[in-house]
Design a protein around this motif. Structure first.
Motif, PDB file in Angstrom:
ATOM      1  N   UNK A  31       0.708  -7.496   8.934  1.00 42.71           N
ATOM      2  CA  UNK A  31       1.096  -7.755   7.549  1.00 42.71           C
ATOM      3  C   UNK A  31       0.589  -6.645   6.645  1.00 42.71           C
ATOM      4  N   UNK A  32       1.084  -6.639   5.420  1.00 42.55           N
ATOM      5  CA  UNK A  32       0.616  -5.674   4.428  1.00 42.55           C
ATOM      6  C   UNK A  32      -0.845  -5.987   4.096  1.00 42.55           C
ATOM      7  N   UNK A  33      -1.666  -4.959   4.055  1.00 43.94           N
ATOM      8  CA  UNK A  33      -3.087  -5.148   3.715  1.00 43.94           C
ATOM      9  C   UNK A  33      -3.174  -5.651   2.279  1.00 43.94           C
ATOM     10  N   UNK A  34      -3.916  -6.741   2.075  1.00 46.69           N
ATOM     11  CA  UNK A  34      -4.006  -7.356   0.740  1.00 46.69           C
ATOM     12  C   UNK A  34      -5.254  -6.921  -0.042  1.00 46.69           C
ATOM     13  N   UNK A  35      -6.334  -6.598   0.666  1.00 42.23           N
ATOM     14  CA  UNK A  35      -7.596  -6.263  -0.017  1.00 42.23           C
ATOM     15  C   UNK A  35      -7.464  -4.942  -0.790  1.00 42.23           C
ATOM     16  N   UNK A  36      -7.704  -4.978  -2.114  1.00 36.72           N
ATOM     17  CA  UNK A  36      -7.543  -3.757  -2.935  1.00 36.72           C
ATOM     18  C   UNK A  36      -8.365  -2.575  -2.413  1.00 36.72           C
ATOM     19  N   UNK A  37      -9.624  -2.822  -1.978  1.00 35.96           N
ATOM     20  CA  UNK A  37     -10.477  -1.725  -1.491  1.00 35.96           C
ATOM     21  C   UNK A  37      -9.862  -1.025  -0.289  1.00 35.96           C
ATOM     22  N   UNK A  38      -9.337  -1.829   0.631  1.00 36.06           N
ATOM     23  CA  UNK A  38      -8.721  -1.260   1.840  1.00 36.06           C
ATOM     24  C   UNK A  38      -7.453  -0.494   1.492  1.00 36.06           C
ATOM     25  N   UNK A  39      -6.673  -1.039   0.559  1.00 33.28           N
ATOM     26  CA  UNK A  39      -5.428  -0.367   0.155  1.00 33.28           C
ATOM     27  C   UNK A  39      -5.738   1.011  -0.438  1.00 33.28           C
TER      28      UNK A  39
END
Length: 338
Positions: free
Chosen positions: A201-209
């Motif tokens: 799935x699309x990564x949701x965590x802002x830091x990881x994005x």
């Protein structure tokens, strides 16, 4: 692994953030190709093709007979003293509009009849022998063509017949399919033929994005510098995969009879048709133990791979969506007493 100047730089596998399911499924199939390939389903723009290319770039080169259309292993040559060369493991992209002739190859009947020789023009399956065949949007591919690919992947051979003339050649490859569930699923009969099914799935965590965007920007601007930063971890992973293959090849991993019974019990309680689920789960658990350089499969190994091996085999109703893993994990917990 040096990089040819005229080749497009490949994003390093060890730099890919997240998508652990997909990475593990791909690595285990490389360690034991008999697992039967991977179906990767997920949103657009989640790095499916980037990850597959990165995996191929990571693998050690193979020795082949020079100018051989099938990438034949010199140890399997019918003649002695053949000219050999080494090459990167082939990765073949199957275009969506590919015809069966393009995939399987064609026989020139006229030449065969007039000159008395079997004139065979190899297709993509020949090119993919001893490598990886990647089919993006496999769910949009003609069912008959998917069947042909799965048959070749399972048997390791491709047979082309025309007007009473038959040609057979090795086609041992790891089949990797990817798709977006919004565009429809594969039929359950075809899905079941894939060894593993990874959901991403699309990564949701802002830091990881932010981290992913920064990495991609740096790679696009300074590809070689970025690759150099990860060279040590890339080499370490290549070494780990090579050792795991060697351990499996000498039959150095044991899966206890008790665990084999429990795996079959899980498959039985989940009403999995046939025995493919049992076989794939056994193989994947042993490949994971080998990857960790262990000679004994643990319950934890089975827990890590059982969802990947069974989630796509549960469906009976084509309209039902694929299990995220909850059902498989619940049954695992009951059987193993976790």
């Amino acid at each position: 692994m040096s990089e040819a100047t005229n080749e497009r730089p490949v994003f390093p596998f060890t730099a890919i953030v997240g998508q652990e399911e997909m990475k593990l499924a791909l690595i285990l199939n490389v360690i034991d190709p008999k697992i039967g390939g991977v179906m990767i389903m997920g949103d657009r723009g989640t790095g499916k093709s980037t990850t597959v290319r990165a995996l191929v770039d990571l693998l050690p080169e193979i020795e082949v007979i020079e100018n051989d259309p099938f990438n034949t292993d010199p140890s399997e040559a019918s003649e002695k003293n053949v000219e050999t060369t080494s090459m990167k493991i082939p990765m073949v992209d199957l275009p969506l509009g590919a015809t069966e002739d393009r995939v399987c190859g064609t026989i020139d009947i006229e030449k065969a009849l007039t000159e008395g020789v079997k004139a065979f023009e190899p297709g993509l399956l020949a090119k993919a022998n001893r490598g990886i065949l990647y089919v993006d949007e496999v769910n949009l591919l003609d069912d008959h063509l998917v069947d042909v690919l799965l048959d070749s992947a399972a048997s390791g051979w491709n047979t082309v017949e025309r007007e009473g003339i038959s040609i057979c050649h090795p086609a041992r490859f790891i089949l990797v399919g990817s798709g977006n569930p919004e565009e429809g699923e594969l039929r359950p009969q075809l899905l079941d033929r894939f060894g593993m099914h990874a959901q991403i799935g699309t990564v949701r965590e802002p830091d990881l994005r932010v981290k992913i965007v920064e990495q991609r920007t740096r790679f696009d601007e300074y590809p070689q510098t970025f690759r150099d930063e990860y060279q040590e971890s890339q080499n370490a992973l290549t070494d780990k995969i090579t050792k795991a293959r060697a351990l499996l090849n000498k039959d150095g991993v044991n899966l206890s009879y008790d665990f084999q019974v429990k795996i079959s019990q899980i498959c039985s309680e989940l009403n999995v048709d046939g025995l493919r689920g049992d076989i794939v789960t056994n193989r994947a658990a042993k490949a994971l133990a080998a990857f960790d350089n262990r000679e004994e499969v643990t319950a934890q190994d089975i827990f890590k791979i059982v969802t990947l091996c069974l989630r796509h085999r549960l469906r009976k109703d084509p309209l039902e969506s694929i299990d995220s893993g909850t059902k498989v994990q619940e049954v695992f917990s009951t059987v193993f007493g976790y």
